[in-house]
Design a protein around this motif. Sequence first.
Motif, PDB file in Angstrom:
ATOM      1  N   ARG A 569      -4.837   0.645  15.270  1.00  0.00           N
ATOM      2  CA  ARG A 569      -5.365   1.886  15.826  1.00  0.00           C
ATOM      3  C   ARG A 569      -4.292   2.985  15.751  1.00  0.00           C
ATOM      4  O   ARG A 569      -3.841   3.318  14.656  1.00  0.00           O
ATOM      5  N   ASN A 570      -3.865   3.547  16.891  1.00  0.00           N
ATOM      6  CA  ASN A 570      -2.881   4.632  16.860  1.00  0.00           C
ATOM      7  C   ASN A 570      -1.462   4.151  17.172  1.00  0.00           C
ATOM      8  O   ASN A 570      -0.582   4.953  17.471  1.00  0.00           O
ATOM      9  N   TYR A 571      -1.231   2.831  17.086  1.00  0.00           N
ATOM     10  CA  TYR A 571       0.100   2.275  17.299  1.00  0.00           C
ATOM     11  C   TYR A 571       0.740   1.988  15.943  1.00  0.00           C
ATOM     12  O   TYR A 571       0.141   1.345  15.084  1.00  0.00           O
ATOM     13  N   HIS A 572       1.972   2.430  15.774  1.00  0.00           N
ATOM     14  CA  HIS A 572       2.650   2.328  14.487  1.00  0.00           C
ATOM     15  C   HIS A 572       3.799   1.329  14.577  1.00  0.00           C
ATOM     16  O   HIS A 572       4.582   1.346  15.536  1.00  0.00           O
ATOM     17  N   TYR A 573       3.907   0.491  13.529  1.00  0.00           N
ATOM     18  CA  TYR A 573       4.871  -0.604  13.544  1.00  0.00           C
ATOM     19  C   TYR A 573       5.638  -0.673  12.229  1.00  0.00           C
ATOM     20  O   TYR A 573       5.149  -0.262  11.172  1.00  0.00           O
ATOM     21  N   GLN A 574       6.827  -1.242  12.333  1.00  0.00           N
ATOM     22  CA  GLN A 574       7.564  -1.684  11.164  1.00  0.00           C
ATOM     23  C   GLN A 574       7.944  -3.142  11.376  1.00  0.00           C
ATOM     24  O   GLN A 574       8.399  -3.524  12.464  1.00  0.00           O
ATOM     25  N   LEU A 575       7.736  -3.928  10.326  1.00  0.00           N
ATOM     26  CA  LEU A 575       8.083  -5.343  10.356  1.00  0.00           C
ATOM     27  C   LEU A 575       9.057  -5.612   9.214  1.00  0.00           C
ATOM     28  O   LEU A 575       8.717  -5.438   8.045  1.00  0.00           O
TER      29      LEU A 575
END
Length: 703
Positions: A569-575
């Motif tokens: 949704r509107n949550y942004h991540y880096q893995l």
Amino acid sequence: MMNGKNLHLEYWKDGKTFSLDIPVPEKDGKGALAVPPSHPIALDWETIDRGGDKILSIRMSSPQEIILKKMALTLESGETFHRIFLNGYQSWTDSGEYPPDVRFHKLAAFARPLLRYMGDQRFLPSFYKPRLNSAHGYHYFYGVPAQNADGIRFAGSLDERFAYTIFSMNNGNVLLHKDIQDLPFSGEKEIFRIMTANGEINEIFDRYFSLYENDKAIFSGIIPASFSPNPQDISQPLTGWTSWYNYYTNITEEIILENIRSFAGRKIPLDIFQIDDGYQNAVGDWLTFNEKFPEKFDAIVPEIHAAGYQAGLWLAPFITEKKSFIFRDHPDWLATDKDGNLVKAGFNPLWGGWTNGFFYALDIYQIEFQEYLREVFHTVLHQWNFDMVKLDFLYAAGMNHRGNKSRSESMHDAVDLISFLCQGKKVLGCGLPLGAGYGKMDSCRIGSDISLEWEDKTLKRIHYRERISTVNSLRSTLGRWHLNHRAWRNDPDVFNLRSGDNRLLPGEKYTLMLVNLTLGGTVFTSDSMGSLNDEEYKTYLSIFPSQKKEIHSVRTLEEDIFLINFSIRNYHYQLLVNLSDAEFQWNNPHLLAFNSRKYGFLFDQKIMKIPPHESLLLLIPDQMDFTVLGSSGYLYPGAEVAEVSGELTPEKEARIEIKTVKNLMRTGEVYIKIPDSAVTAVVNGKKVKTDSIRNIKSVRFLY
């Protein structure tokens, strides 16, 4: 943009070999290629522009039968690539982005009698010689430009029914070979339909799969001409349990019932509960149970459904073993080669032991065998009431050319048969040459089997590309991510968190779980709930509910080092994923990030050290008022909060309303940013303390 340059064709007729090299026009339009009149063939081309993408079609006709020997189309790339994507032969074959000078090595000679059947070395030996085009891939290809150009340079086959398209590189050009050696040809067929494109990777694959030919020529047999494959909605992820990576072939009725009740008693919101190999009398005898299942599935399937789960069952429809009734009673159902020999499809000591472990391909064109499969799938899906079938070792349907049908056409025919027999139910394909299943499977395995250890060094040393290996599986999951929710739901194979027989280290288990859940669409575990300690059980509960991820990019930073950018949704991540055997130091560009597993909040922390085989997941929060800064209790911090809203009253009170997603299985804390001027705070009607996290005004709320 890669453009057609030259078509090379070799064929045999009347005891002689003939060769042609014909230029292919680069312009849009259509016409006949210049074939000398001494050749009994005609070639027509057409190139059209589809919004900047190029579609090149080449058709060939011959009134006389010829025997094809070689067929290759050269595309001129005009660029130097930093990395190239190569797609392995089938589900288990290693795939991903490679350096352009990569070489694939031959399987060790002593291992070939047992292991050569699952890969392509037995029919493409020339591609494993140490020469320029020894590295190759199937169905589509892309290059990542060496210069700082945006996006990728892409070429992909839009119709693989005629023959597999095999991509390699030579002197900076991209070669498209067809798997047609010794294939008889007459009449008229489209031999190439190729899309070339430049641009952003997600946009290109969206367009590619919107154009891919799914059901151009359904074969006859028991399938009516009116049939068209119609898989179910693949837009949302699924979670499940499978018996294989815990019990293998040692399952019993009691074991299955115990696990159903264990998951149901804990109210774990699985989608699929799947029974794997070990229930049947023998491979091939799918309607005959062994002594470990005295009540068959009469009690099991109703219990699965009563728990709210869909019931899944493993079968391998196109193979059989020597001890089966099929092998004994229906020898005419067994596939044979041009010399009349039975076609071996592989070796599995779990079935016949080390002395009798070979299994054999069945003939999909034998009408009685088709009718047997009709009975099998009708029984499994409509009498036993399973909702999903996992179909394994599918490559066996296309081991060899058959008459004027290529391996690929036989594989397409087999998938059509499956689609027809399983209408309205879920199908998970495995061991599948991928191009035959695009748009026809609900889920498909896209990597090798995982192991209970990181790598099988012996199988790696002998160059077994389809080897059982956790890191081998992960590389393909990271390489084939773009197929997920386009061609089907990606099945990256299982993750396991238990200790005991599982020799993966904690960080390795976390990497496997995180990569599979981030890039997979249908993700299973094999852990029994009773085998997990408290910490492992809490970690498992943190994956629920499974939510769809929007993958923005998967970048290869160095060999075996990957950076995934994605959103929920509107949550942004880096893995950041380190599959290598050395520590990796990463320059973190974010002023604020949150990691729930180890670090908590990270401020201006530039150098992050990622140990071998481990991963780092960061939430990159928006620093606006009334937004989530971080959380605990859910694998992807923040994404358990479905909605958050707030206001600042004239009395300087921050009033916040939080709604969490459904099916959360753990409690946790969530951190919310509030206006700097707030003095007091209320969350969901409860007074909470205000706090400061490195000068960021916030509140912490237990959900």
